[in-house]
Design a protein around this motif. Structure first.
Motif, PDB file in Angstrom:
ATOM      1  N   VAL A 385       0.888  -1.013   0.219  1.00 58.11           N
ATOM      2  CA  VAL A 385       0.207   0.088   0.002  1.00 58.11           C
ATOM      3  C   VAL A 385       0.994   1.288   0.080  1.00 58.11           C
ATOM      4  CG1 VAL A 385      -2.033  -0.843   1.266  1.00 58.11           C
ATOM      5  CG2 VAL A 385      -0.158   0.118   2.316  1.00 58.11           C
ATOM      6  N   LYS A 386       0.609   2.330  -0.726  1.00 51.44           N
ATOM      7  CA  LYS A 386       1.128   3.522  -0.899  1.00 51.44           C
ATOM      8  C   LYS A 386       0.327   4.596  -0.096  1.00 51.44           C
ATOM      9  CE  LYS A 386       3.397   6.526  -4.228  1.00 51.44           C
ATOM     10  NZ  LYS A 386       3.733   6.635  -5.513  1.00 51.44           N
ATOM     11  N   ALA A 387       0.999   5.284   0.488  1.00 47.99           N
ATOM     12  CA  ALA A 387       0.354   6.444   1.612  1.00 47.99           C
ATOM     13  C   ALA A 387       0.934   7.935   1.203  1.00 47.99           C
ATOM     14  CB  ALA A 387       0.455   6.040   2.987  1.00 47.99           C
ATOM     15  N   LEU A 388      -0.029   8.791   1.083  1.00 48.17           N
ATOM     16  CA  LEU A 388       0.516  10.154   1.008  1.00 48.17           C
ATOM     17  C   LEU A 388       0.478  10.653   2.424  1.00 48.17           C
ATOM     18  CD1 LEU A 388      -1.464  11.301  -2.274  1.00 48.17           C
ATOM     19  CD2 LEU A 388       0.944  10.723  -2.122  1.00 48.17           C
ATOM     20  N   GLN A 418       4.473   2.060   1.708  1.00 47.37           N
ATOM     21  CA  GLN A 418       5.434   2.827   0.945  1.00 47.37           C
ATOM     22  C   GLN A 418       5.092   4.270   1.197  1.00 47.37           C
ATOM     23  OE1 GLN A 418       5.812   2.685  -3.175  1.00 47.37           O
ATOM     24  NE2 GLN A 418       7.013   4.573  -3.340  1.00 47.37           N
ATOM     25  N   LEU A 419       5.981   5.220   1.931  1.00 44.46           N
ATOM     26  CA  LEU A 419       5.318   6.551   2.126  1.00 44.46           C
ATOM     27  C   LEU A 419       5.750   7.458   0.872  1.00 44.46           C
ATOM     28  CD1 LEU A 419       6.316   6.782   5.979  1.00 44.46           C
ATOM     29  CD2 LEU A 419       4.007   6.187   4.997  1.00 44.46           C
ATOM     30  N   GLU A 420       5.076   8.305   0.721  1.00 43.28           N
ATOM     31  CA  GLU A 420       5.183   9.490  -0.206  1.00 43.28           C
ATOM     32  C   GLU A 420       4.855  10.718   0.605  1.00 43.28           C
ATOM     33  OE1 GLU A 420       6.855  10.659  -3.557  1.00 43.28           O
ATOM     34  OE2 GLU A 420       6.158   8.456  -3.804  1.00 43.28           O
ATOM     35  N   VAL A 421       6.118  11.183   0.593  1.00 47.79           N
ATOM     36  CA  VAL A 421       6.057  12.714   1.487  1.00 47.79           C
ATOM     37  C   VAL A 421       5.757  13.754   0.404  1.00 47.79           C
ATOM     38  CG1 VAL A 421       7.334  13.916   3.146  1.00 47.79           C
ATOM     39  CG2 VAL A 421       7.168  11.788   3.143  1.00 47.79           C
ATOM     40  N   LEU A 422       4.767  14.755   0.343  1.00 45.48           N
ATOM     41  CA  LEU A 422       4.622  15.985  -0.344  1.00 45.48           C
ATOM     42  C   LEU A 422       4.808  17.100   0.586  1.00 45.48           C
ATOM     43  CD1 LEU A 422       1.432  14.921  -2.559  1.00 45.48           C
ATOM     44  CD2 LEU A 422       4.002  14.430  -2.816  1.00 45.48           C
ATOM     45  N   GLU A 423       5.023  18.186  -0.149  1.00 47.78           N
ATOM     46  CA  GLU A 423       4.789  19.464   0.734  1.00 47.78           C
ATOM     47  C   GLU A 423       3.585  19.761   1.094  1.00 47.78           C
ATOM     48  OE1 GLU A 423       4.123  23.469   1.237  1.00 47.78           O
ATOM     49  OE2 GLU A 423       3.362  22.708  -0.757  1.00 47.78           O
ATOM     50  N   TRP A 424       3.288  20.623   2.252  1.00 44.79           N
ATOM     51  CA  TRP A 424       1.923  20.554   2.742  1.00 44.79           C
ATOM     52  C   TRP A 424       0.833  21.031   1.935  1.00 44.79           C
ATOM     53  CZ3 TRP A 424      -2.018  18.870   5.176  1.00 44.79           C
ATOM     54  CH2 TRP A 424      -3.046  19.751   5.859  1.00 44.79           C
ATOM     55  N   ASN A 425       1.085  22.107   1.140  1.00 43.64           N
ATOM     56  CA  ASN A 425       0.158  22.829   0.613  1.00 43.64           C
ATOM     57  C   ASN A 425      -0.131  21.840  -0.775  1.00 43.64           C
ATOM     58  OD1 ASN A 425      -1.323  25.017   1.094  1.00 43.64           O
ATOM     59  ND2 ASN A 425      -0.456  26.345  -0.284  1.00 43.64           N
ATOM     60  N   ASN A 447      -3.116  11.123   3.965  1.00 40.03           N
ATOM     61  CA  ASN A 447      -3.027  11.733   5.281  1.00 40.03           C
ATOM     62  C   ASN A 447      -3.110  13.140   5.661  1.00 40.03           C
ATOM     63  OD1 ASN A 447      -0.146  11.765   7.588  1.00 40.03           O
ATOM     64  ND2 ASN A 447      -2.359  11.649   8.472  1.00 40.03           N
ATOM     65  N   VAL A 448      -4.316  13.467   5.463  1.00 39.94           N
ATOM     66  CA  VAL A 448      -4.648  14.922   5.611  1.00 39.94           C
ATOM     67  C   VAL A 448      -5.631  14.971   7.175  1.00 39.94           C
ATOM     68  CG1 VAL A 448      -5.719  17.103   4.675  1.00 39.94           C
ATOM     69  CG2 VAL A 448      -4.380  15.439   3.368  1.00 39.94           C
ATOM     70  N   THR A 449      -5.414  15.745   8.111  1.00 41.99           N
ATOM     71  CA  THR A 449      -6.130  15.775   9.232  1.00 41.99           C
ATOM     72  C   THR A 449      -7.161  16.523   8.840  1.00 41.99           C
ATOM     73  OG1 THR A 449      -4.791  17.580  10.010  1.00 41.99           O
ATOM     74  CG2 THR A 449      -3.952  15.425  10.387  1.00 41.99           C
ATOM     75  N   TYR A 450      -8.404  16.467   9.774  1.00 43.08           N
ATOM     76  CA  TYR A 450      -9.564  17.150   9.470  1.00 43.08           C
ATOM     77  C   TYR A 450     -10.149  17.576  10.893  1.00 43.08           C
ATOM     78  CZ  TYR A 450     -11.868  12.426  10.127  1.00 43.08           C
ATOM     79  OH  TYR A 450     -12.260  11.282  10.561  1.00 43.08           O
ATOM     80  N   ALA A 451     -10.916  18.565  10.803  1.00 46.57           N
ATOM     81  CA  ALA A 451     -11.707  18.967  12.128  1.00 46.57           C
ATOM     82  C   ALA A 451     -13.015  18.325  12.057  1.00 46.57           C
ATOM     83  CB  ALA A 451     -11.556  20.575  11.988  1.00 46.57           C
ATOM     84  N   THR A 452     -13.634  18.136  13.400  1.00 43.38           N
ATOM     85  CA  THR A 452     -14.824  17.617  13.598  1.00 43.38           C
ATOM     86  C   THR A 452     -15.520  18.480  14.398  1.00 43.38           C
ATOM     87  OG1 THR A 452     -14.170  16.355  15.458  1.00 43.38           O
ATOM     88  CG2 THR A 452     -13.932  15.246  13.444  1.00 43.38           C
ATOM     89  N   MET A 453     -15.495  19.825  14.041  1.00 45.31           N
ATOM     90  CA  MET A 453     -16.482  20.533  14.965  1.00 45.31           C
ATOM     91  C   MET A 453     -17.844  20.937  14.488  1.00 45.31           C
ATOM     92  SD  MET A 453     -13.840  23.991  15.256  1.00 45.31           S
ATOM     93  CE  MET A 453     -13.618  24.182  13.307  1.00 45.31           C
ATOM     94  N   ASP A 454     -18.118  20.518  13.235  1.00 44.40           N
ATOM     95  CA  ASP A 454     -19.571  20.434  12.681  1.00 44.40           C
ATOM     96  C   ASP A 454     -19.706  19.234  11.685  1.00 44.40           C
ATOM     97  OD1 ASP A 454     -19.410  21.264   9.689  1.00 44.40           O
ATOM     98  OD2 ASP A 454     -17.979  22.662  10.604  1.00 44.40           O
ATOM     99  N   PRO A 455     -21.203  19.100  11.437  1.00 43.02           N
ATOM    100  CA  PRO A 455     -21.323  17.901  10.890  1.00 43.02           C
ATOM    101  C   PRO A 455     -20.777  17.722   9.446  1.00 43.02           C
ATOM    102  CG  PRO A 455     -23.436  18.701  11.674  1.00 43.02           C
ATOM    103  CD  PRO A 455     -22.153  19.803  11.921  1.00 43.02           C
TER     104      PRO A 455
END
Length: 552
Positions: A385-388, A418-425, A447-455
């Protein structure tokens, strides 16, 4: 979880942060300044709709700008809720629930002195919604439209009343509008009139000039900007909410994407505050008399799975196995010095959206290996598996060591990661482009984090099939009719209890389907000089800089 560590010793040496202003001949007064090291590699965009994820909103959105609705960030104990901002009240039309009426706050002015009114609201909706508008800016659309995908337009009723319309009944609209920041039409027009060329060239030049000479209605005013280096803001003495006029006179924002570099800058007195300190330096930070604040945030650190044709994550056994093979307690206590909370879903037990979760996520590698073997994998027949991921970024916590930890853990369950590292933006932009886009480099997860403040932010934008790219953040193209039906139920009811019930069913169904690799909840750790006082660390991804004081 709420954690706040304070030490009595004053910070010594290298951290005097005083700029001198002459008041009278021979008399000088110190200007109070707060310098912050961000995790971003660049200053988030300053022209009204920030990039860089919610770190952009925190530093260049909520500082210089306001929205019609806003988050209450005044408590470290209570959940943050939506409150009036530039709108004082709003209501949905009972006969046509695609139409809303917003009453605007009177007496508010932009930093350039021009008035905030209904014309300004219409103009700001058009900047991201109306391709025929002269001031339409495609560069601001991606970070805006994906956060309020049902908004279709705005109409002026009178100077302080606007009507907003949606493409379908949408009870989430007032929450989504916290992301639409109000920029000054007059300031943009000033730059447009000063530009040369045809209208398209002048409009582009106007936005470029606006980014260096921004004007919102927020509690902070732009005073200096050097891309990739620093943004300086001064307090807005005339801010419309007198209780939120900042105590500190100057706020300096500095990009510092590498955790060890941020930590070194704090320890040496180059900055007064850093986001996400290096976990292995926590003991040293505390022993040197600095303060560490943290509070469990409505924010998830996941792997979001691709569900396109041929993805290895289309196998439910494989998705469940990955969730069972991560020792989250070990990650928290060993790798991250306690600065995380284990995630077993987008929200945890006790939350109104938790629902009847039957797939219990925990550390059970034996069951994980059994599931993998059931699907034909073994030590001799492993699954690639390949992960960004990224090296830094808004909410990414410590992405490289955390992903390396996962890589090793999953290796024990017959995965080859396999990890593929990109610049954040770049990674963040690809989040809306989707798993099929060439920018995903054939990866099976992101692997982009996310907020759960609202539905919408917690669930809908990932789980509803209509939110697939380019509409919003269903990166993996999840297409589940049950999810879609529950989203429709939640969106179309304006009764809070009924909406929560539908969301609870949706969340439970998504966890039972192991829709993501749920790893951690961020606790938003930040370390700062002991002289930084009156910090309120809310249960939010955001923070209000207005109450903060500098005590020498």
């Amino acid at each position: 979880m709420h954690h706040k560590i304070k030490n009595a010793r004053a910070l010594l040496g290298g951290c005097c942060l005083l700029a001198m202003m002459t008041v009278q001949p021979g008399i000088a007064m110190a200007e109070t300044v707060l310098r912050i090291g961000m995790t971003a590699a660049d200053i988030p965009r300053t022209l009204g709709q920030p990039d860089q994820g919610f770190e952009g909103n925190r530093f260049t959105g909520l500082t210089m700008y306001d929205a019609l609705t806003m988050w209450d960030l005044s408590s470290e104990d209570d959940a943050s809720v939506v409150i009036p901002g530039l709108a004082t009240e709003w209501s949905v039309n009972e006969d046509d629930t695609t139409t809303w009426t917003f009453t605007l706050r009177e007496g508010v002015t932009f930093h350039d002195g021009s008035p905030f009114n209904a014309d300004a609201v219409v103009w700001n909706v058009e900047k991201v919604m109306d391709e025929e508008a002269l001031h339409y800016d495609a560069s601001q659309v991606g970070v805006t439209a994906s956060r309020m995908p049902t908004l279709t337009g705005a109409t002026k009723i009178d100077d302080y009343t606007v009507e907003l319309t949606t493409s379908q009944p949408d009870s989430f609209l007032p929450i989504n509008l916290t992301n639409l920041f109000m920029a000054s039409p007059a300031k943009w027009q000033e730059h447009f009139d000063a530009a040369s060329g045809d209208d398209a060239a002048k409009a582009s030049a106007a936005w470029d000039a606006f980014s260096r000479d921004a004007s919102g209605t927020g509690p902070w005013v732009m005073d200096g900007f050097v891309p990739r280096e620093r943004l300086e803001l001064i307090r807005n003495e005339d801010y419309w909410n007198a209780e939120r006029v900042p105590n500190v006179e100057r706020l300096v924002l500095l990009p510092m994407p590498e955790a060890n570099a941020r930590t070194a800058a704090l320890l040496s007195g180059q900055v007064d505050w850093i986001e996400a300190p290096a976990p292995d330096a926590v003991a040293q930070i505390e022993s040197r008399g600095f303060t560490i604040y943290s509070n469990e945030s409505p924010h998830v650190w996941p792997w979001q799975f691709s569900r396109i044709e041929g993805s290895p994550w289309n196998d439910l056994n494989v998705r469940k196995a990955a969730n069972l093979c991560i020792d989250r307690d070990g990650m928290r206590d060993g790798l991250l010095a306690g600065l995380m909370a284990p995630a077993t879903g987008s929200v945890e037990a006790g939350h109104p959206w938790r629902g009847d979760v039957t797939f219990e996520i925990g550390f059970d590698p034996d069951e994980g290996r059994r599931l993998m073997e059931e699907s034909g994998f073994s030590a001799d027949s492993r699954l690639a598996v390949k992960a960004l991921t990224s090296a830094s970024g808004s909410g990414q916590m410590q992405p490289l060591p955390m992903n390396e930890y996962i890589q090793q853990a999953l290796a024990d369950c017959y995965f080859d990661v396999q990890l593929e590292v990109l610049e954040w933006n770049t990674l963040f932009t690809n989040w809306r482009q989707g798993a099929r886009d060439p920018g995903s480099l054939g990866a099976h997860s992101t692997n982009v984090t996310y907020a759960t403040m609202d539905p919408f932010f917690a669930l809908v934008r990932f789980l509803q099939s209509e939110m697939a790219p380019p509409v919003s953040n269903n990166w993996g193209y999840i297409d589940n009719p049950q999810f879609d039906e529950l989203v429709a139920r939640a969106r179309e009811t304006f009764d809070p209890a009924e909406r929560d019930a539908a969301l609870a069913e949706l969340h439970a169904a998504s966890v039972n389907e192991a829709s993501f690799l749920y790893v951690a909840h961020d606790v938003s750790p930040r370390a700062m000089s002991a002289k930084v006082q009156n910090v309120i660390q809310p249960k939010s991804w955001f923070i209000d800089f207005s109450p903060i004081t500098i005590e020498e």
